[in-house]
Scaffold this motif. Structure first.
Motif, PDB file in Angstrom:
ATOM      1  N   GLY A  76       0.805  -1.202   0.000  1.00  0.00           N
ATOM      2  CA  GLY A  76       0.000   0.000   0.000  1.00  0.00           C
ATOM      3  C   GLY A  76       0.845   1.261   0.000  1.00  0.00           C
ATOM      4  O   GLY A  76       0.318   2.360  -0.044  1.00  0.00           O
ATOM      5  N   LEU A  77       2.151   1.120   0.053  1.00  0.00           N
ATOM      6  CA  LEU A  77       3.031   2.277   0.063  1.00  0.00           C
ATOM      7  C   LEU A  77       3.034   3.020  -1.264  1.00  0.00           C
ATOM      8  O   LEU A  77       3.538   4.122  -1.352  1.00  0.00           O
ATOM      9  N   GLY A  78       2.479   2.351  -2.290  1.00  0.00           N
ATOM     10  CA  GLY A  78       2.369   3.038  -3.564  1.00  0.00           C
ATOM     11  C   GLY A  78       3.703   3.275  -4.229  1.00  0.00           C
ATOM     12  O   GLY A  78       4.490   2.340  -4.364  1.00  0.00           O
ATOM     13  N   GLU A  79       3.974   4.537  -4.585  1.00  0.00           N
ATOM     14  CA  GLU A  79       5.157   4.803  -5.382  1.00  0.00           C
ATOM     15  C   GLU A  79       6.447   4.355  -4.694  1.00  0.00           C
ATOM     16  O   GLU A  79       7.335   3.803  -5.330  1.00  0.00           O
ATOM     17  N   THR A  80       6.532   4.577  -3.400  1.00  0.00           N
ATOM     18  CA  THR A  80       7.746   4.189  -2.683  1.00  0.00           C
ATOM     19  C   THR A  80       8.016   2.703  -2.847  1.00  0.00           C
ATOM     20  O   THR A  80       9.137   2.263  -3.095  1.00  0.00           O
ATOM     21  N   TRP A  81       6.931   1.951  -2.705  1.00  0.00           N
ATOM     22  CA  TRP A  81       7.036   0.503  -2.869  1.00  0.00           C
ATOM     23  C   TRP A  81       7.540   0.160  -4.275  1.00  0.00           C
ATOM     24  O   TRP A  81       8.434  -0.663  -4.454  1.00  0.00           O
ATOM     25  N   ASP A  82       6.930   0.794  -5.266  1.00  0.00           N
ATOM     26  CA  ASP A  82       7.329   0.535  -6.645  1.00  0.00           C
ATOM     27  C   ASP A  82       8.815   0.783  -6.818  1.00  0.00           C
ATOM     28  O   ASP A  82       9.528   0.009  -7.448  1.00  0.00           O
ATOM     29  N   ILE A  83       9.262   1.891  -6.245  1.00  0.00           N
ATOM     30  CA  ILE A  83      10.665   2.248  -6.412  1.00  0.00           C
ATOM     31  C   ILE A  83      11.567   1.152  -5.878  1.00  0.00           C
ATOM     32  O   ILE A  83      12.480   0.689  -6.557  1.00  0.00           O
ATOM     33  N   VAL A  84      11.292   0.710  -4.665  1.00  0.00           N
ATOM     34  CA  VAL A  84      12.134  -0.317  -4.071  1.00  0.00           C
ATOM     35  C   VAL A  84      12.104  -1.588  -4.904  1.00  0.00           C
ATOM     36  O   VAL A  84      13.134  -2.176  -5.225  1.00  0.00           O
ATOM     37  N   ALA A  85      10.873  -1.994  -5.252  1.00  0.00           N
ATOM     38  CA  ALA A  85      10.737  -3.240  -5.992  1.00  0.00           C
ATOM     39  C   ALA A  85      11.443  -3.158  -7.339  1.00  0.00           C
ATOM     40  O   ALA A  85      12.113  -4.085  -7.775  1.00  0.00           O
ATOM     41  N   ILE A  86      11.285  -2.012  -7.975  1.00  0.00           N
ATOM     42  CA  ILE A  86      11.874  -1.869  -9.306  1.00  0.00           C
ATOM     43  C   ILE A  86      13.384  -1.733  -9.226  1.00  0.00           C
ATOM     44  O   ILE A  86      14.124  -2.228 -10.061  1.00  0.00           O
ATOM     45  N   ALA A  87      13.847  -1.056  -8.187  1.00  0.00           N
ATOM     46  CA  ALA A  87      15.279  -0.782  -8.101  1.00  0.00           C
ATOM     47  C   ALA A  87      16.086  -2.037  -7.770  1.00  0.00           C
ATOM     48  O   ALA A  87      17.239  -2.168  -8.167  1.00  0.00           O
ATOM     49  N   ARG A  88      15.495  -2.935  -7.017  1.00  0.00           N
ATOM     50  CA  ARG A  88      16.219  -4.085  -6.510  1.00  0.00           C
ATOM     51  C   ARG A  88      17.132  -4.802  -7.537  1.00  0.00           C
ATOM     52  O   ARG A  88      18.339  -4.928  -7.308  1.00  0.00           O
ATOM     53  N   PRO A  89      16.583  -5.238  -8.668  1.00  0.00           N
ATOM     54  CA  PRO A  89      17.450  -5.976  -9.587  1.00  0.00           C
ATOM     55  C   PRO A  89      18.629  -5.142 -10.076  1.00  0.00           C
ATOM     56  O   PRO A  89      19.753  -5.644 -10.170  1.00  0.00           O
ATOM     57  N   THR A  90      18.356  -3.880 -10.344  1.00  0.00           N
ATOM     58  CA  THR A  90      19.433  -3.016 -10.807  1.00  0.00           C
ATOM     59  C   THR A  90      20.489  -2.852  -9.722  1.00  0.00           C
ATOM     60  O   THR A  90      21.691  -2.845 -10.003  1.00  0.00           O
ATOM     61  N   LEU A  91      20.043  -2.742  -8.485  1.00  0.00           N
ATOM     62  CA  LEU A  91      20.995  -2.621  -7.385  1.00  0.00           C
ATOM     63  C   LEU A  91      21.869  -3.865  -7.276  1.00  0.00           C
ATOM     64  O   LEU A  91      23.064  -3.780  -7.008  1.00  0.00           O
ATOM     65  N   VAL A  92      21.238  -5.002  -7.480  1.00  0.00           N
ATOM     66  CA  VAL A  92      21.996  -6.250  -7.421  1.00  0.00           C
ATOM     67  C   VAL A  92      23.116  -6.221  -8.454  1.00  0.00           C
ATOM     68  O   VAL A  92      24.281  -6.499  -8.155  1.00  0.00           O
ATOM     69  N   ASP A  93      22.755  -5.824  -9.672  1.00  0.00           N
ATOM     70  CA  ASP A  93      23.761  -5.745 -10.724  1.00  0.00           C
ATOM     71  C   ASP A  93      24.851  -4.748 -10.367  1.00  0.00           C
ATOM     72  O   ASP A  93      26.040  -5.022 -10.517  1.00  0.00           O
ATOM     73  N   LEU A  94      24.409  -3.602  -9.898  1.00  0.00           N
ATOM     74  CA  LEU A  94      25.352  -2.539  -9.587  1.00  0.00           C
ATOM     75  C   LEU A  94      26.327  -2.970  -8.490  1.00  0.00           C
ATOM     76  O   LEU A  94      27.541  -2.766  -8.592  1.00  0.00           O
ATOM     77  N   ALA A  95      25.796  -3.589  -7.463  1.00  0.00           N
ATOM     78  CA  ALA A  95      26.640  -4.058  -6.367  1.00  0.00           C
ATOM     79  C   ALA A  95      27.640  -5.092  -6.883  1.00  0.00           C
ATOM     80  O   ALA A  95      28.811  -5.093  -6.502  1.00  0.00           O
ATOM     81  N   ALA A  96      27.160  -5.938  -7.777  1.00  0.00           N
ATOM     82  CA  ALA A  96      28.039  -6.969  -8.329  1.00  0.00           C
ATOM     83  C   ALA A  96      29.139  -6.323  -9.175  1.00  0.00           C
ATOM     84  O   ALA A  96      30.316  -6.658  -9.057  1.00  0.00           O
ATOM     85  N   GLU A  97      28.740  -5.358  -9.984  1.00  0.00           N
ATOM     86  CA  GLU A  97      29.702  -4.720 -10.886  1.00  0.00           C
ATOM     87  C   GLU A  97      30.792  -3.980 -10.117  1.00  0.00           C
ATOM     88  O   GLU A  97      31.959  -4.065 -10.447  1.00  0.00           O
ATOM     89  N   LEU A  98      30.393  -3.280  -9.062  1.00  0.00           N
ATOM     90  CA  LEU A  98      31.354  -2.441  -8.344  1.00  0.00           C
ATOM     91  C   LEU A  98      31.944  -3.119  -7.111  1.00  0.00           C
ATOM     92  O   LEU A  98      32.892  -2.620  -6.517  1.00  0.00           O
ATOM     93  N   GLY A  99      31.346  -4.219  -6.705  1.00  0.00           N
ATOM     94  CA  GLY A  99      31.897  -4.940  -5.563  1.00  0.00           C
ATOM     95  C   GLY A  99      31.676  -4.272  -4.223  1.00  0.00           C
ATOM     96  O   GLY A  99      32.323  -4.612  -3.234  1.00  0.00           O
ATOM     97  N   GLU A 100      30.759  -3.315  -4.174  1.00  0.00           N
ATOM     98  CA  GLU A 100      30.431  -2.689  -2.902  1.00  0.00           C
ATOM     99  C   GLU A 100      28.916  -2.644  -2.733  1.00  0.00           C
ATOM    100  O   GLU A 100      28.174  -2.864  -3.685  1.00  0.00           O
ATOM    101  N   ALA A 101      28.473  -2.331  -1.530  1.00  0.00           N
ATOM    102  CA  ALA A 101      27.044  -2.313  -1.257  1.00  0.00           C
ATOM    103  C   ALA A 101      26.357  -1.148  -1.974  1.00  0.00           C
ATOM    104  O   ALA A 101      26.921  -0.067  -2.098  1.00  0.00           O
TER     105      ALA A 101
END
Lengths: 256, 256
Positions: A76-101
């Motif tokens: 029910g968080l709406g946009e905030t929720w969408d952001i987190v859900a959508i960002a997650r995969p990209t963050l995973v890639d980014l963390a993997a690419e740069l080796g940091e959190a």
DNA sequence: CGGCATCGTTCCACGATGCGGAACCCACCG
DNA sequence: CGGTGGGTTCCGCATCGTGGAACGATGCCG
């Protein structure tokens, strides 16, 4: 109580319990200890939370963990929720690419609120703690500076009107210096911060823009200053973060 | 109280409030109405929740909405959280591709728990309501049948030992018929269900497998039976759902 | 411009409700 | 078989929340 202790106390306790369980499954006694409440009370609160589906017993064991119904509320968080859900995969890639959190944050008043963080695969034993759930004044961290950089001038000056808290000797507490930094941020499209919030901690952040061209969130990557960023690597890293932010923004604008 | 009313009531009320807010921002009076509590109590509960960061006033207005701190709790859900966060983008694509709503669910005891749902872009005015947060017995829905299909025989027979509730005339309430269906599901890798839970509602589901080769979740697509699936389109649709499930599984196994 | 309809906030005396210490029970272990 | 530690149950006390009602602020409409 010496302090007035505003609010409903059961609710305080209930959330203390939930936060305790956010760290992983716990038994009644552990919960009681972690939340600083008597055992019998902890049991009662847990039972009540379980009735709401906010926690559940892990099958077989008798420990409790967070329950899936929390998701139905969180969605029910709406946009905030969408952001987190959508960002997650990209963050995973980014963390993997740069080796940091890598993490996402949103602005909440004059603070940044970290809402999600992902560790790189095979994380280095030396790592930054998970800031999820923390609030930090805007001027002290890279994500915050990204938010500040795009605030309308009058709003920004209201922020600068109050004294800027120092967290380390490097914290930008001078309005002029901070404004100069924000100019850089606007020019570069990202913010580099070294040791300004915590000594030995560096981070870069870039902003996420939604369909209405508003900055709704920021992502960042951070690591120990001694190895991050590697000298001469700043631009590559910042580029990766900006690219990731752009990708998330695009997805956000596309998918509801 | 005529009914014993087990549990701590403030907590019940607090969650009633949160659920009310999950639908969108509301003012104090609206919350009171929605949660069936007196206005002054609603105000107090909201204040307490606000102190916990579980809700916040939307800036400028005086209505309340869910607060970002919920995310910091929800992120403690561990694997379930990962699943939802990872599945989201794929669900968006899937919903767009097929033009119907897509969702994820997990198994919780003998029920499926829907944990997220996304609507297609330009949704048809005739759409299925959002089941997020609902629990439904395994045998009545496609996701549930997917879960049943992979349960070890002894566990499965324990489920079949109790009578199977009928929701529509089409519900599979006969153990033999259900077993036959589960055989199909295992063979095909997906489950098609028409009108078995609700008349006029059809859905396909496929399972998501984690690194330990365990089925941890299922995704589904569902729509009104009159237009979904289009005759002859069953295989294409099922294929898309299976592919999406496989993609999500892969991501899940890769990224932490 | 002024009055009315709402919405939110504050107050307070009542008493139901949750509190929590202690006793009890059970499962596991030595 | 005795001990330890976690979970559950019990119950009298008083704390804490309760909610009706009065007050104040807003903003809409006539």
């Amino acid at each position: 109580m010496s302090s007035p202790t505003i609010g409903v106390q059961v609710i305080r306790r209930a959330f203390a319990v939930l936060r305790a369980l956010a760290g992983g499954p716990l038994g009644v006694s552990d919960v009681a200890t972690a939340a600083h409440i008597p055992k019998s009370t902890a049991a009662r609160v847990l039972a009540a939370l379980a009735a709401e589906g906010a926690v559940e017993q892990v099958p077989g064991e008798r420990r409790y963990r967070l329950g899936p119904d929390l998701l139905s509320i969180a969605s029910g968080l709406g946009e905030t929720w969408d952001i987190v859900a959508i960002a997650r995969p990209t963050l995973v890639d980014l963390a993997a690419e740069l080796g940091e959190a890598a993490g996402v944050s949103i602005r909440d008043g004059w603070t940044v609120q970290y809402v999600d963080q992902v560790e790189p695969p095979n994380p280095n034993p030396v790592q930054v703690r998970d800031w999820t759930g923390t609030r930090i004044p805007l001027h002290a961290v890279s994500s915050g500076q990204v938010f500040l950089a795009q605030l309308p001038a009058p709003v920004l000056s209201r922020y600068l009107a109050e004294p800027l808290e120092a967290f380390t000797p490097a914290t930008l507490t001078d309005a002029t210096a901070l404004l100069e930094r924000l100019r850089q941020v606007r020019r570069d499209g990202h913010a580099w911060v070294r040791d300004e919030y915590s000594i030995g901690l560096s981070s870069v952040a870039a902003s996420i823009v939604d369909a209405r061209a508003e900055v709704v969130a920021a992502i960042h990557v951070h690591g120990p200053s001694y190895r991050f960023p590697n000298p001469g690597d700043e631009d590559r890293i910042a580029g990766a973060v900006r690219a990731a932010a752009a990708r998330i923004g695009a997805r956000l604008r596309a998918g509801g």
